[in-house]
Write a protein that holds these residues in place. Structure first.
Motif, PDB file in Angstrom:
ATOM      1  N   VAL A   1       0.860  -1.177   0.000  1.00 48.21           N
ATOM      2  CA  VAL A   1       0.000   0.000   0.000  1.00 48.21           C
ATOM      3  C   VAL A   1       0.896   1.226   0.000  1.00 48.21           C
ATOM      4  O   VAL A   1       1.819   1.340   0.805  1.00 48.21           O
ATOM      5  N   TRP A   2       0.613   2.136  -0.923  1.00 50.15           N
ATOM      6  CA  TRP A   2       1.392   3.365  -1.073  1.00 50.15           C
ATOM      7  C   TRP A   2       0.463   4.557  -0.929  1.00 50.15           C
ATOM      8  O   TRP A   2      -0.570   4.625  -1.584  1.00 50.15           O
ATOM      9  N   VAL A   3       0.802   5.500  -0.064  1.00 51.62           N
ATOM     10  CA  VAL A   3       0.013   6.718   0.135  1.00 51.62           C
ATOM     11  C   VAL A   3       0.988   7.894   0.148  1.00 51.62           C
ATOM     12  O   VAL A   3       1.907   7.942   0.970  1.00 51.62           O
ATOM     13  N   LYS A   4       0.775   8.818  -0.788  1.00 56.87           N
ATOM     14  CA  LYS A   4       1.672   9.966  -0.907  1.00 56.87           C
ATOM     15  C   LYS A   4       1.595  10.834   0.352  1.00 56.87           C
ATOM     16  O   LYS A   4       0.522  11.085   0.874  1.00 56.87           O
ATOM     17  N   ASP A   5       2.743  11.270   0.840  1.00 55.11           N
ATOM     18  CA  ASP A   5       2.867  12.119   2.029  1.00 55.11           C
ATOM     19  C   ASP A   5       2.265  11.473   3.275  1.00 55.11           C
ATOM     20  O   ASP A   5       1.745  12.160   4.145  1.00 55.11           O
ATOM     21  N   PHE A   6       2.344  10.160   3.368  1.00 58.85           N
ATOM     22  CA  PHE A   6       1.798   9.433   4.518  1.00 58.85           C
ATOM     23  C   PHE A   6       2.749   9.529   5.698  1.00 58.85           C
ATOM     24  O   PHE A   6       3.940   9.261   5.583  1.00 58.85           O
ATOM     25  N   HIS A   7       2.204   9.914   6.853  1.00 61.95           N
ATOM     26  CA  HIS A   7       3.001   9.983   8.083  1.00 61.95           C
ATOM     27  C   HIS A   7       2.255   9.347   9.243  1.00 61.95           C
ATOM     28  O   HIS A   7       2.517   9.651  10.389  1.00 61.95           O
ATOM     29  N   GLY A   8       1.308   8.471   8.954  1.00 62.30           N
ATOM     30  CA  GLY A   8       0.472   7.875   9.991  1.00 62.30           C
ATOM     31  C   GLY A   8       1.066   6.613  10.573  1.00 62.30           C
ATOM     32  O   GLY A   8       2.239   6.290  10.390  1.00 62.30           O
ATOM     33  N   GLU A   9       0.206   5.872  11.244  1.00 60.14           N
ATOM     34  CA  GLU A   9       0.585   4.630  11.892  1.00 60.14           C
ATOM     35  C   GLU A   9       1.046   3.607  10.856  1.00 60.14           C
ATOM     36  O   GLU A   9       0.382   3.383   9.861  1.00 60.14           O
ATOM     37  N   GLY A  10       2.190   3.009  11.064  1.00 60.58           N
ATOM     38  CA  GLY A  10       2.694   1.973  10.173  1.00 60.58           C
ATOM     39  C   GLY A  10       3.488   2.481   8.992  1.00 60.58           C
ATOM     40  O   GLY A  10       3.676   1.759   8.020  1.00 60.58           O
ATOM     41  N   ALA A  11       3.968   3.717   9.051  1.00 56.87           N
ATOM     42  CA  ALA A  11       4.761   4.243   7.942  1.00 56.87           C
ATOM     43  C   ALA A  11       6.053   3.442   7.811  1.00 56.87           C
ATOM     44  O   ALA A  11       6.814   3.316   8.753  1.00 56.87           O
ATOM     45  N   GLY A  12       6.266   2.887   6.624  1.00 58.27           N
ATOM     46  CA  GLY A  12       7.449   2.081   6.381  1.00 58.27           C
ATOM     47  C   GLY A  12       8.449   2.755   5.459  1.00 58.27           C
ATOM     48  O   GLY A  12       9.410   2.155   5.027  1.00 58.27           O
ATOM     49  N   GLY A  13       8.227   4.013   5.152  1.00 55.58           N
ATOM     50  CA  GLY A  13       9.100   4.771   4.263  1.00 55.58           C
ATOM     51  C   GLY A  13       8.354   5.982   3.745  1.00 55.58           C
ATOM     52  O   GLY A  13       7.214   6.249   4.133  1.00 55.58           O
ATOM     53  N   ASP A  14       8.999   6.715   2.851  1.00 49.91           N
ATOM     54  CA  ASP A  14       8.363   7.921   2.323  1.00 49.91           C
ATOM     55  C   ASP A  14       7.648   7.689   0.998  1.00 49.91           C
ATOM     56  O   ASP A  14       6.962   8.566   0.497  1.00 49.91           O
ATOM     57  N   GLY A  15       7.799   6.506   0.416  1.00 51.35           N
ATOM     58  CA  GLY A  15       7.104   6.173  -0.824  1.00 51.35           C
ATOM     59  C   GLY A  15       7.747   6.724  -2.076  1.00 51.35           C
ATOM     60  O   GLY A  15       7.178   6.630  -3.156  1.00 51.35           O
ATOM     61  N   SER A  16       8.935   7.286  -1.958  1.00 49.20           N
ATOM     62  CA  SER A  16       9.561   7.932  -3.111  1.00 49.20           C
ATOM     63  C   SER A  16       9.814   6.956  -4.265  1.00 49.20           C
ATOM     64  O   SER A  16       9.658   7.327  -5.426  1.00 49.20           O
ATOM     65  N   GLU A  17      10.156   5.701  -3.963  1.00 45.28           N
ATOM     66  CA  GLU A  17      10.417   4.745  -5.043  1.00 45.28           C
ATOM     67  C   GLU A  17       9.172   4.453  -5.865  1.00 45.28           C
ATOM     68  O   GLU A  17       9.241   4.086  -7.025  1.00 45.28           O
ATOM     69  N   TYR A  18       7.985   4.641  -5.281  1.00 48.19           N
ATOM     70  CA  TYR A  18       6.727   4.425  -5.997  1.00 48.19           C
ATOM     71  C   TYR A  18       6.259   5.701  -6.679  1.00 48.19           C
ATOM     72  O   TYR A  18       5.926   5.703  -7.856  1.00 48.19           O
ATOM     73  N   PHE A  19       6.238   6.819  -5.956  1.00 45.00           N
ATOM     74  CA  PHE A  19       5.653   8.048  -6.474  1.00 45.00           C
ATOM     75  C   PHE A  19       6.577   8.827  -7.407  1.00 45.00           C
ATOM     76  O   PHE A  19       6.105   9.632  -8.198  1.00 45.00           O
ATOM     77  N   ASP A  20       7.881   8.623  -7.333  1.00 41.52           N
ATOM     78  CA  ASP A  20       8.781   9.303  -8.266  1.00 41.52           C
ATOM     79  C   ASP A  20       8.510   8.892  -9.710  1.00 41.52           C
ATOM     80  O   ASP A  20       8.698   9.670 -10.634  1.00 41.52           O
ATOM     81  N   LYS A  21       8.038   7.669  -9.906  1.00 47.60           N
ATOM     82  CA  LYS A  21       7.723   7.160 -11.248  1.00 47.60           C
ATOM     83  C   LYS A  21       6.273   7.418 -11.629  1.00 47.60           C
ATOM     84  O   LYS A  21       5.877   7.198 -12.763  1.00 47.60           O
ATOM     85  N   ARG A  22       5.451   7.859 -10.685  1.00 48.64           N
ATOM     86  CA  ARG A  22       4.007   8.042 -10.904  1.00 48.64           C
ATOM     87  C   ARG A  22       3.586   9.386 -10.319  1.00 48.64           C
ATOM     88  O   ARG A  22       2.862   9.457  -9.343  1.00 48.64           O
TER      89      ARG A  22
END
Length: 111
Positions: A42-63
């Protein structure tokens, strides 16, 4: 109170879902039931909630135009019926106060 997001999945027929998973993690979460084996990310842009496992840059940089993504990969162990496959979202409280301006107009237009 600020809006928070928590992502949960069900690993069996239990409802509502109770198992939290990591969001924006480069490692997918394994799911194994009597009828399905696979993994979910699960990828959510600018996510900072419970269970954050990273910033998602590897997913959102391409999308660049996307704000979220759900990736499920796996196999059914036997042929399921449509009643056995459920995918959706559930909110603990109404989200109408947190929606962006203009949402009500868009919903009326779609009806």
């Amino acid at each position: 109170m600020p809006v928070s997001l928590r992502v949960l999945v069900s690993t069996d027929s239990a409802y509502p879902p109770t198992t939290p998973i990591s969001v924006n993690s480069s490692s997918p979460t394994r799911i194994s039931t009597g009828k399905f084996e696979g993994e979910i990310s699960v990828w959510v842009k600018d996510f900072h909630g419970e269970g954050a496992g990273g910033d998602g840059s590897e997913y959102f940089d391409k999308r660049s135009g996307m704000t979220y993504g759900i990736v499920v990969r796996g196999k059914f162990l036997d042929a399921p019926t449509a009643d056995e496959v459920v995918f959706g979202n559930v909110f603990e409280r109404p989200i109408r106060d947190s929606l962006p301006w203009g949402t009500a107009v868009a919903v009326k237009f779609m009806k």
